[in-house]
Structures are given as C-alpha cells and as structure tokens.
Design a protein around this motif. Sequence first.
Motif, PDB file in Angstrom:
ATOM      1  N   VAL A   4      12.849  45.285 109.229  1.00 47.91           N
ATOM      2  CA  VAL A   4      11.559  44.503 109.055  1.00 47.91           C
ATOM      3  C   VAL A   4      12.068  43.052 108.055  1.00 47.91           C
ATOM      4  N   LYS A   5      11.838  41.891 108.530  1.00 47.18           N
ATOM      5  CA  LYS A   5      12.162  40.891 107.987  1.00 47.18           C
ATOM      6  C   LYS A   5      10.689  39.948 107.771  1.00 47.18           C
ATOM      7  N   LEU A   6      10.830  39.165 106.796  1.00 55.05           N
ATOM      8  CA  LEU A   6       9.525  38.170 106.624  1.00 55.05           C
ATOM      9  C   LEU A   6      10.011  36.921 106.122  1.00 55.05           C
ATOM     10  N   PHE A   7       9.856  35.882 107.101  1.00 53.56           N
ATOM     11  CA  PHE A   7      10.049  34.723 107.207  1.00 53.56           C
ATOM     12  C   PHE A   7       9.029  34.105 106.309  1.00 53.56           C
ATOM     13  N   LYS A  39      13.173  23.091 108.793  1.00 54.94           N
ATOM     14  CA  LYS A  39      12.994  24.334 109.334  1.00 54.94           C
ATOM     15  C   LYS A  39      14.166  25.049 110.110  1.00 54.94           C
ATOM     16  N   SER A  40      14.365  26.264 109.845  1.00 54.86           N
ATOM     17  CA  SER A  40      15.671  26.909 110.456  1.00 54.86           C
ATOM     18  C   SER A  40      15.324  26.988 111.851  1.00 54.86           C
ATOM     19  N   SER A  41      16.596  27.254 112.594  1.00 50.98           N
ATOM     20  CA  SER A  41      16.657  27.603 114.035  1.00 50.98           C
ATOM     21  C   SER A  41      16.207  28.894 114.294  1.00 50.98           C
ATOM     22  N   LYS A  52       5.726  27.544 112.107  1.00 43.33           N
ATOM     23  CA  LYS A  52       5.117  27.785 110.682  1.00 43.33           C
ATOM     24  C   LYS A  52       5.342  29.054 110.063  1.00 43.33           C
ATOM     25  N   VAL A  53       5.326  29.394 108.669  1.00 44.62           N
ATOM     26  CA  VAL A  53       5.552  30.782 108.197  1.00 44.62           C
ATOM     27  C   VAL A  53       3.904  31.142 108.012  1.00 44.62           C
TER      28      VAL A  53
END
Length: 225
Positions: A4-7, A39-41, A52-53
């Motif tokens: 699990v990752k959260l941007f 913003k990152s790729s 968006k985040v």
Amino acid sequence: MGEVKLFRTWSSPFALRIVWALKLKGVEYETIYEDLANKSSSLLEYNPVHKKVPVLLHNGIPICESLVILEYIDETWNKGVRFLPEDPLARATARFWAKFNDEQVFPSFFRYFMSQGEDQEKAKEKALENLKLVEEHLKGKKFFGGETFGFLDLVFGWLVCYPGVINKAINQNLLAKQMFPNLCRWMEQFGDVPVIKENWPDEEALILKFHEMRQGLGIYISLPN
C-alpha cells in the motif's frame, strides 16, 4: 493484504482523511509526498484524469478521489472499526453529506479565506449558510453517525484544525461557539481521538502556507478530489 502506498501532500485535508482511515484500520503503508507545482510522473500516470492527490496504490492498482478511497479502505480492510453504516439509508445519507462537504462546505470556506472586501462578505454569507446546515445535522449527536465516529467524521475532520489555523492567519473566525455549539462540541470530541490528534500537519507551517496563499505566492492547495 499487499503493498500500500499513499501519494499525498503534507497539507491536503483530503489526503489527511486517508491517513486517518489507514491508521484506524491498522494498515501499513508507504507515504510518497508530492509537490503539486512539479508533479511526479508517477502521480500523472496513476491519476491521469484529475492529476491530484490523494492517490492510494494497492498492489500496483491506483484508487483516486478521497471519498472513493475511504470506501475502498472500509470495504477492503473490513475487520474491526467500520466507517460506513450497514443500513442502506444511513449509507446513502452519509454519502449525501460527504458530497455536500466536498462540493459546498469546503469550497465556500476557502473561497471566503481567499477573497477580500465585498467578495469576502458574500463568501462569508455562503460559508455560514452551509455551516448552519451542518450544525443542524449534528443536533443531538455526539458524532455524525451517532455515538461512534465514522465516515462523515473523517470527511468533515478538516474542520477540527484548518479553520483555527485560518483564524490565526487572517484573524477571522467563522466558527464562533455561540453560533455553532453542536459543531464546536463535535470538533472537541473528534479532535481528542488519538489517531486524529496525532496526525495533524504542523500548525506553524500551515499558518505560513496560508499567509503565502493570501499573498499570491503561487502556493497550491488541494481542492476536492
């Protein structure tokens, strides 16, 4: 349940909901902070529609929009604390008020903060109108869902912190206790929940950010997504 990752950004109230939800569920995750001015790729790849985040990445699959993510977390990690009620009518009601927050309450509040003069007075009138509806909805309740906190408390949770920071930034307080006793009581109770209390952004950094926003220095703020 996999990786699990959260941007997110450090200051987004919409991403903060997801932080609270993951911690309440006991889900381990990796945080990836984004600069919305650059913003990152990866963010553009995972959220090509809104760019968006927050974005939740679960086993490599992105889930976007904070309200959608909250429901996904609730249904995926469904043991223990539950956010949405089981009753279909109660669930529909919760979704209605969540949409009202994201489309009306939050935008009107920050429109008030970002405006001046006559525009600010008009924005204040609309913001107070929206807050009064929320105040009435909380009448006779400890939390939005009754005796225990859940989905709507996470959605409206930004009210516990951000209005106070704005008050310190511009010396304007919309949430007077005599006008909004139910809201203020709820803010105290929900703000005392350990997971909520322990995961606020730094107040001084937020005040500085809001000062810079008012000065038009190009500081980004996350709008509903």
